[in-house]
Design an enzyme around this catalytic site. Sequence first.
Site, PDB file in Angstrom:
ATOM      1  N   ARG A 251       0.848  -1.188   0.000  1.00  0.00           N
ATOM      2  CA  ARG A 251       0.000   0.000   0.000  1.00  0.00           C
ATOM      3  C   ARG A 251       0.886   1.242   0.000  1.00  0.00           C
ATOM      4  O   ARG A 251       1.996   1.219   0.509  1.00  0.00           O
ATOM      5  CB  ARG A 251      -0.900   0.005   1.235  1.00  0.00           C
ATOM      6  CG  ARG A 251      -2.068  -0.980   1.154  1.00  0.00           C
ATOM      7  CD  ARG A 251      -2.965  -0.895   2.372  1.00  0.00           C
ATOM      8  NE  ARG A 251      -2.315  -1.429   3.554  1.00  0.00           N
ATOM      9  CZ  ARG A 251      -1.742  -0.724   4.502  1.00  0.00           C
ATOM     10  NH1 ARG A 251      -1.741   0.601   4.443  1.00  0.00           N
ATOM     11  NH2 ARG A 251      -1.171  -1.307   5.530  1.00  0.00           N
TER      12      ARG A 251
ATOM     13  N   TYR B  72      -1.396  -3.436  -6.845  1.00  0.00           N
ATOM     14  CA  TYR B  72      -1.155  -4.207  -5.633  1.00  0.00           C
ATOM     15  C   TYR B  72      -2.353  -4.241  -4.688  1.00  0.00           C
ATOM     16  O   TYR B  72      -2.980  -3.213  -4.428  1.00  0.00           O
ATOM     17  CB  TYR B  72       0.071  -3.659  -4.869  1.00  0.00           C
ATOM     18  CG  TYR B  72       0.502  -4.667  -3.854  1.00  0.00           C
ATOM     19  CD1 TYR B  72       1.281  -5.753  -4.239  1.00  0.00           C
ATOM     20  CD2 TYR B  72       0.038  -4.615  -2.554  1.00  0.00           C
ATOM     21  CE1 TYR B  72       1.598  -6.735  -3.332  1.00  0.00           C
ATOM     22  CE2 TYR B  72       0.354  -5.597  -1.650  1.00  0.00           C
ATOM     23  CZ  TYR B  72       1.136  -6.653  -2.039  1.00  0.00           C
ATOM     24  OH  TYR B  72       1.442  -7.637  -1.141  1.00  0.00           O
TER      25      TYR B  72
ATOM     26  N   LYS C 109      -9.495  -2.509   1.714  1.00  0.00           N
ATOM     27  CA  LYS C 109      -9.236  -1.362   2.588  1.00  0.00           C
ATOM     28  C   LYS C 109     -10.068  -0.148   2.193  1.00  0.00           C
ATOM     29  O   LYS C 109     -10.576   0.580   3.041  1.00  0.00           O
ATOM     30  CB  LYS C 109      -7.751  -0.998   2.555  1.00  0.00           C
ATOM     31  CG  LYS C 109      -6.828  -2.153   2.884  1.00  0.00           C
ATOM     32  CD  LYS C 109      -7.061  -2.694   4.259  1.00  0.00           C
ATOM     33  CE  LYS C 109      -6.066  -3.811   4.530  1.00  0.00           C
ATOM     34  NZ  LYS C 109      -6.124  -4.392   5.848  1.00  0.00           N
TER      35      LYS C 109
ATOM     36  N   HIS D 194     -10.276  -2.630  11.483  1.00  0.00           N
ATOM     37  CA  HIS D 194      -9.195  -3.498  10.981  1.00  0.00           C
ATOM     38  C   HIS D 194      -8.979  -4.623  11.997  1.00  0.00           C
ATOM     39  O   HIS D 194      -8.025  -4.611  12.772  1.00  0.00           O
ATOM     40  CB  HIS D 194      -7.929  -2.643  10.825  1.00  0.00           C
ATOM     41  CG  HIS D 194      -6.819  -3.289  10.074  1.00  0.00           C
ATOM     42  ND1 HIS D 194      -5.494  -2.944  10.261  1.00  0.00           N
ATOM     43  CD2 HIS D 194      -6.806  -4.254   9.117  1.00  0.00           C
ATOM     44  CE1 HIS D 194      -4.726  -3.653   9.456  1.00  0.00           C
ATOM     45  NE2 HIS D 194      -5.502  -4.461   8.754  1.00  0.00           N
TER      46      HIS D 194
ATOM     47  N   SER E   6      -1.125  -3.775  10.397  1.00  0.00           N
ATOM     48  CA  SER E   6      -0.742  -4.657   9.306  1.00  0.00           C
ATOM     49  C   SER E   6       0.543  -5.415   9.658  1.00  0.00           C
ATOM     50  O   SER E   6       1.464  -4.840  10.237  1.00  0.00           O
ATOM     51  CB  SER E   6      -0.517  -3.836   8.039  1.00  0.00           C
ATOM     52  OG  SER E   6      -1.720  -3.182   7.697  1.00  0.00           O
TER      53      SER E   6
ATOM     54  N   CYS F  46       1.024  -7.696  11.870  1.00  0.00           N
ATOM     55  CA  CYS F  46       1.264  -7.868  13.306  1.00  0.00           C
ATOM     56  C   CYS F  46       0.503  -9.045  13.899  1.00  0.00           C
ATOM     57  O   CYS F  46       0.355  -9.142  15.114  1.00  0.00           O
ATOM     58  CB  CYS F  46       0.937  -6.587  14.049  1.00  0.00           C
ATOM     59  SG  CYS F  46       2.096  -5.258  13.678  1.00  0.00           S
TER      60      CYS F  46
ATOM     61  N   ASN G 232      -2.622 -14.888  11.717  1.00  0.00           N
ATOM     62  CA  ASN G 232      -2.141 -15.980  12.566  1.00  0.00           C
ATOM     63  C   ASN G 232      -3.068 -16.249  13.736  1.00  0.00           C
ATOM     64  O   ASN G 232      -3.349 -17.401  14.057  1.00  0.00           O
ATOM     65  CB  ASN G 232      -0.721 -15.690  13.053  1.00  0.00           C
ATOM     66  CG  ASN G 232       0.302 -16.094  12.011  1.00  0.00           C
ATOM     67  OD1 ASN G 232       0.751 -17.222  11.988  1.00  0.00           O
ATOM     68  ND2 ASN G 232       0.615 -15.184  11.100  1.00  0.00           N
TER      69      ASN G 232
ATOM     70  N   ASP H 288      -9.158  -9.983   8.866  1.00  0.00           N
ATOM     71  CA  ASP H 288      -8.642  -8.627   8.610  1.00  0.00           C
ATOM     72  C   ASP H 288      -9.635  -7.504   8.914  1.00  0.00           C
ATOM     73  O   ASP H 288      -9.229  -6.434   9.320  1.00  0.00           O
ATOM     74  CB  ASP H 288      -8.195  -8.521   7.142  1.00  0.00           C
ATOM     75  CG  ASP H 288      -7.212  -7.372   6.905  1.00  0.00           C
ATOM     76  OD1 ASP H 288      -6.210  -7.290   7.631  1.00  0.00           O
ATOM     77  OD2 ASP H 288      -7.467  -6.552   6.009  1.00  0.00           O
TER      78      ASP H 288
ATOM     79  N   ARG I  97       2.194 -12.103  -0.590  1.00  0.00           N
ATOM     80  CA  ARG I  97       0.863 -12.462  -0.074  1.00  0.00           C
ATOM     81  C   ARG I  97       0.272 -13.686  -0.761  1.00  0.00           C
ATOM     82  O   ARG I  97       0.587 -13.986  -1.913  1.00  0.00           O
ATOM     83  CB  ARG I  97      -0.096 -11.289  -0.323  1.00  0.00           C
ATOM     84  CG  ARG I  97       0.300  -9.984   0.348  1.00  0.00           C
ATOM     85  CD  ARG I  97      -0.309  -9.840   1.699  1.00  0.00           C
ATOM     86  NE  ARG I  97       0.218  -8.723   2.463  1.00  0.00           N
ATOM     87  CZ  ARG I  97      -0.318  -8.311   3.613  1.00  0.00           C
ATOM     88  NH1 ARG I  97      -1.374  -8.915   4.108  1.00  0.00           N
ATOM     89  NH2 ARG I  97       0.221  -7.305   4.275  1.00  0.00           N
TER      90      ARG I  97
ATOM     91  N   PHE J 136       2.092 -17.467  18.533  1.00  0.00           N
ATOM     92  CA  PHE J 136       1.373 -18.410  17.667  1.00  0.00           C
ATOM     93  C   PHE J 136       0.414 -19.281  18.495  1.00  0.00           C
ATOM     94  O   PHE J 136      -0.403 -18.730  19.222  1.00  0.00           O
ATOM     95  CB  PHE J 136       2.376 -19.226  16.846  1.00  0.00           C
ATOM     96  CG  PHE J 136       3.261 -18.343  15.986  1.00  0.00           C
ATOM     97  CD1 PHE J 136       2.747 -17.722  14.860  1.00  0.00           C
ATOM     98  CD2 PHE J 136       4.590 -18.083  16.327  1.00  0.00           C
ATOM     99  CE1 PHE J 136       3.534 -16.876  14.066  1.00  0.00           C
ATOM    100  CE2 PHE J 136       5.384 -17.242  15.545  1.00  0.00           C
ATOM    101  CZ  PHE J 136       4.852 -16.654  14.412  1.00  0.00           C
TER     102      PHE J 136
END
Length: 622
Positions: A83, A232, A241, A261, A283, A285, A289, A308, A403, A527
């Site tokens: 972005r 992109y 977004k 977000h 983003s 972070c 996961n 997201d 990605r 994790f």
Amino acid sequence: MKLVSFKGVPVVRGNVDSLPRKVLTFLEHDVELCQPAFIHICDGSDEENRLMLDILIAEGIVQPLPKYENCVLAHTDPRDVARVESKTFISTESQREAIPVPKPGVKGQLGNWMSPEDLDVAIKKRFPGCMKGRTLYLLAYCMGPMGSPLSKFGIQATDSAYVVACMRIMTRMGMQVLDAMGDSDFVRCLHSVGCPLPLKEPLRRDWPCNPDLTLIAHKTATNEVMSFGSGYGGNSLLGKKCFSLRIGSAIARREGWLAEHMLIVGVTNPEGVKRYLVAAFPSQCGKTNLAMLTASLPGYKVECVGDDIAWMRFDEKGQLRAINPENGFFGVCPGTNNKTNPIAMETIQRNTVFTNVAKTSDGGVFWEGLEEDLPKGVSITSWLGEENWQPGSERPAAHPNSRFCVPACQCPTIDPNWEDPAGVPIDAIIFGGRRPVGVPLVYESLNWQHGVFVGATVSSEATTAAEYSGHEVMHDPFSSRPFLSYNAGNYIGHWLEMEKPGCKMPKIFHVNWFRRDSKGKFLWPGFGDNIRVLDWILRRCSDEKEDIAQMSPVGFIPKKGSINMEGLENPVDWNELFDLPKDFWMTEVDNIEKYLTDQINEDLPPEMLKEIQDLRQRFSQY
Ligand SMILES: Nc1nc2c(ncn2[C@@H]2O[C@H](COP(=O)(O)OP(=O)(O)OP(=O)(O)O)[C@@H](O)[C@H]2O)c(=O)[nH]1
Ligand SMILES: O=C([O-])CC(=O)C(=O)O
Ligand SMILES: [Mn+2]
């Protein structure tokens, strides 16, 4: 009767005549402005997708990955990999609507504003004739489950087949949406890679883009997005977004809900009690996961609703409910592997568009973190096309912001209620970021207002999801700084106003998986072990009052031993994880105060000044 041409432009696929009237008006405007050579109305079918992939392969933009089922790999121009926040603008009548006026002499960091007049000039400089020689694809899509009262429609015109292929994954797109739309309103999205034919200069890596003229513009008052020059993800898949966060939060403000977000997950404990929570991390972070977490504690199950974006509102009973407006995952590749995120690994074996990862000689993909899964004897071609790439090379095999783009329904842990039109009930809201020092593993806010302050003061190390380099800790209010579309002061105010009599306010927490020891090593395994923290959080949300929290200057922190550490591979240092260094925090409070008052200035809600004072007060007595 099927029209074979529209405004003199051949319609190569689809029936213009059957489009809803408003869609036709939109198409007419875009065709006149962009002057494409062909028009293609997308139906979202498998056959059409095959056609898109064949076109992309023929153009050299993607290559097939024979090792997997129906997967492809795209490589972009190295100048178009993330972005571009500096080229992203909100256009409103008055500047202060979109961004706060910072203190004199301070450079504003909470978004870029453009006047409607300047935007007109910028559009006239870019869009007229920008699709010459190319096909205009018209896609109708729905953000949110089809038929949900919380969902919203969008129409995107684009000259990129890559965007068509990815939007088909990331949104509900095609004929069924056009049928359902009728004459409803929609968000109007126009996208061009900005490379009309014939080309003025040769493409790099066959990827059309126009970095010099890139512009991502939003008109929040009229629900319009105009994106130019980048192919992109976050710049070009306009449902994501641009619509779901920037236009979405402006609509949410008008209508009294939240567009954030945030990931959404359901967590079931060994007793079978299931609760849903949302979490906002900046983003790169850890949202994907956490959304796909495999619990390291026995008896726990985590199911994914979204990774997201969350759209949330209180129902008539005062329960906060969330839907995931998206239909797929656009996830970070590096670091994803069978240890950290086996669920993502399983999800991406089929029907996936990879972008900017490395390729293996056996037709598979490779990125940093997959070293152990690499079959013997294969060679690697880096994302930049360097053949025979070797581990340990100076340049990474995959771009750090490479990605995967994959349908959500392929996720083995997708929640059975993920498309519930009513949304899932939310009991906890989590904020977090990459904080190498000072910030404990988890704490709980004292009340809603304090929780809003915790959200407003999120900070995190910079990542490569936008055009940053280095690891500077940056302020990122609500993990949404790049996605704010109205004055950040009003954004905080909107969050404060969500607390209303009759509404069951979720508890608000802050987590930090990224604290480091003096040698720079992560203190927390992260994790799958993050379930231990989620467990503590959900026990705090339970009606059974367990004695597991204690007051601290930052809020409630776990009583020593109250987080289940059984079976951890390596012991962790509780004291270090929860240490609250006074000098660090006194400086942190000063930083927060300076940032909020410098940046938001007169629009900062006074409640935040009160929270700053209280935090300083609590630490000065600590
Ligand atoms: N140390 C550590 N790293 C993590 C943890 N969770 C995620 N990461 C790493 O952080 C990076 C980004 O993680 P994601 O889950 O893709 O982040 P995201 O918030 O979904 O990113 P966006 O898609 O950009 O919004 C990856 O390289 C992960 O391996 C964790 O608990 N501990
Ligand atoms: O927008 C993108 O390109 C990807 C994403 O999820 C983020 O950066 O938060
Ligand atoms: Mn994201």
